[in-house]
Design an enzyme around this catalytic site. Structure first.
Site, short mmCIF file in Angstrom:
data_model
loop_
_atom_site.label_atom_id
_atom_site.label_comp_id
_atom_site.label_asym_id
_atom_site.label_seq_id
_atom_site.Cartn_x
_atom_site.Cartn_y
_atom_site.Cartn_z
N THR A 19 0.71 -1.25 0.31
CA THR A 19 0.14 0.41 -0.12
C THR A 19 0.69 0.95 0.49
O THR A 19 0.71 2.29 -0.61
CB THR A 19 -1.03 0.08 1.26
OG1 THR A 19 -1.82 -1.30 1.31
CG2 THR A 19 -1.93 0.57 1.28
N THR A 99 1.50 -4.24 4.24
CA THR A 99 1.24 -5.12 5.53
C THR A 99 1.27 -6.28 5.79
O THR A 99 0.92 -6.52 6.78
CB THR A 99 -0.13 -3.89 6.53
OG1 THR A 99 -1.13 -3.85 5.23
CG2 THR A 99 1.07 -2.21 6.26
N ASP A 100 0.33 -6.80 4.96
CA ASP A 100 -0.56 -7.80 5.08
C ASP A 100 0.62 -9.14 5.17
O ASP A 100 0.07 -9.08 6.29
CB ASP A 100 -0.88 -8.03 4.03
CG ASP A 100 -2.38 -7.48 3.72
OD1 ASP A 100 -2.88 -6.15 4.59
OD2 ASP A 100 -2.53 -7.67 2.49
N1 ASP Z 1 -2.48 -5.49 0.40
C1 ASP Z 1 -1.83 -4.50 0.67
C2 ASP Z 1 0.26 -5.24 1.65
O1 ASP Z 1 0.16 -6.09 2.32
C3 ASP Z 1 -2.25 -4.15 2.32
C4 ASP Z 1 -1.23 -2.79 2.89
O2 ASP Z 1 0.40 -2.84 2.30
O3 ASP Z 1 -1.23 -2.03 3.70
O4 ASP Z 1 0.43 -5.49 0.02
#
Ligand code: ASP
Length: 335
Positions: A19, A99-100
């Site tokens: 993200t 973040t995932d």
């Molecule tokens: N779906 C995204 C990822 O993990 C979520 C994020 O980065 O916050 O790439």
């Protein structure tokens, strides 16, 4: 902070997507965007203050949503970090990530990178196009931590929302909030704000240079099975049939499991599958011989590792050739 440009630390920024590199058509959107589409050069350009923190060497390692992170990419990333940190002209590495699965990648690197130089991961909850995007400040703070002397020898760190976390402890705890990352059992290691890096504690368990693990080329198949009301043994039997080498239980409470699952796991262990008990609760530890008789079952307790990190450690242990319950229990008690 150092102000003379040619004496600034030299940091490598390795971008993988997420993200932090996400973009939506509308600045008011913080969901429904596409992750991993903005290149590392654009991410760096958006934060001119980075130029007074470090001299930067940037590489685009991948452009993915981290839900699609793979062990093969972990191998590439870990080896690239080792190669860069072996260079005299690189003082530390920052990795931008989604973040995932950030906590899984961070723990993997914590156990496999062979250097005392700082390695700091960061990410964002809001895409780069959003009002009040959190990525730029997280990136500045990550470079500030990586440029600091205190970060050396602390293993892999996460700079997120002004806090500094250890890779071993950190976990994502919110689907949307900008303070999504916590270290539930141990707390954050310190904070970073306005150029100031302040560590309040250090990491005790072995990592990086003191870790016995190297990143595998071939990854053993290890999956996660949860226990819940009315769970059947179908997933365990299917995994054993598919040739799985290890299963991590995301158990109820203190790593307990239904009687049905206990029988399925006993059968799996009888067929040479390693079984590690962790908890789906989100904090707390799983005690050996606590909510399940590990000695009798042949299972291993994960301690304070959540199911996703326990899976990473089990994969590394199996790849190193350790598959017996006492050997695995030593590893889980050490790392
Ligand atoms: N779906 C995204 C990822 O993990 C979520 C994020 O980065 O916050 O790439």
């Amino acid at each position: 902070m150092n102000t003379s440009l040619d004496t600034l630390p030299r940091l490598a920024v390795l971008a993988t997507g997420g993200t932090i590199a996400g973009q939506a058509g509308d600045a008011s959107r913080t969901a429904g965007y596409k992750a991993g589409v903005v290149g590392v050069d654009k991410l760096l350009e958006a934060v001119p203050a980075l130029g007074s923190v470090a001299r930067i060497h940037a590489e685009q390692i991948a452009s993915i949503d981290s839900k699609d992170m793979t062990p093969a990419l972990w191998t590439t990333l870990s080896r690239r970090i080792d190669a860069l940190l072996a260079q005299d002209d690189i003082d530390g590495v920052v990795v931008t990530h989604g973040t995932d699965t950030l906590e899984e990648t961070a723990y993997l690197l914590h156990l496999t990178v062979k250097s005392a130089k700082p390695v700091v991961l960061t990410a964002a909850m809001r895409p780069s196009s959003a009002l009040s995007a959190d990525g730029p400040l997280n990136l500045l703070n990550a470079l500030t931590v990586a440029a600091s002397r205190q970060a050396a020898g602390q293993g892999v760190l996460i700079a997120f929302n002004n806090l500094i976390h250890s890779a071993r402890e950190v976990t994502k705890t919110s689907t949307y909030a900008v303070d999504a990352f916590r270290s539930p059992e141990a707390g954050a290691l310190g904070f970073v704000q306005d150029g100031r890096v302040d560590f309040q504690r250090t990491v005790v368990r072995p990592h990086t240079l003191a870790s016995e693990f190297t990143v595998p080329q071939d990854w053993p198949m290890v999956e996660i099975v949860a226990s819940y009301a009315g769970v059947s043994r179908v997933p365990v039997d299917a995994l054993v049939g598919a040739g799985v080498k290890g299963i991590v239980l995301a158990g109820t409470g203190n790593g307990s499991m239904s009687s049905t699952l206990a029988q399925a796991f006993a059968d799996a262990i009888g067929r040479g599958v390693a079984v590690v008990r962790s908890s789906r609760v989100g904090s707390g530890h799983v005690m050996r011989n606590g909510a399940a008789p590990d000695d009798a079952l042949g299972t291993v307790s994960a301690g304070t590792l959540n199911p996703y990190k326990a899976r990473v450690l089990l994969q590394l242990a199996l790849a190193r050739g350790v598959s017996d319950a006492p050997g695995l229990q030593r590893i889980f008690e050490t790392y």
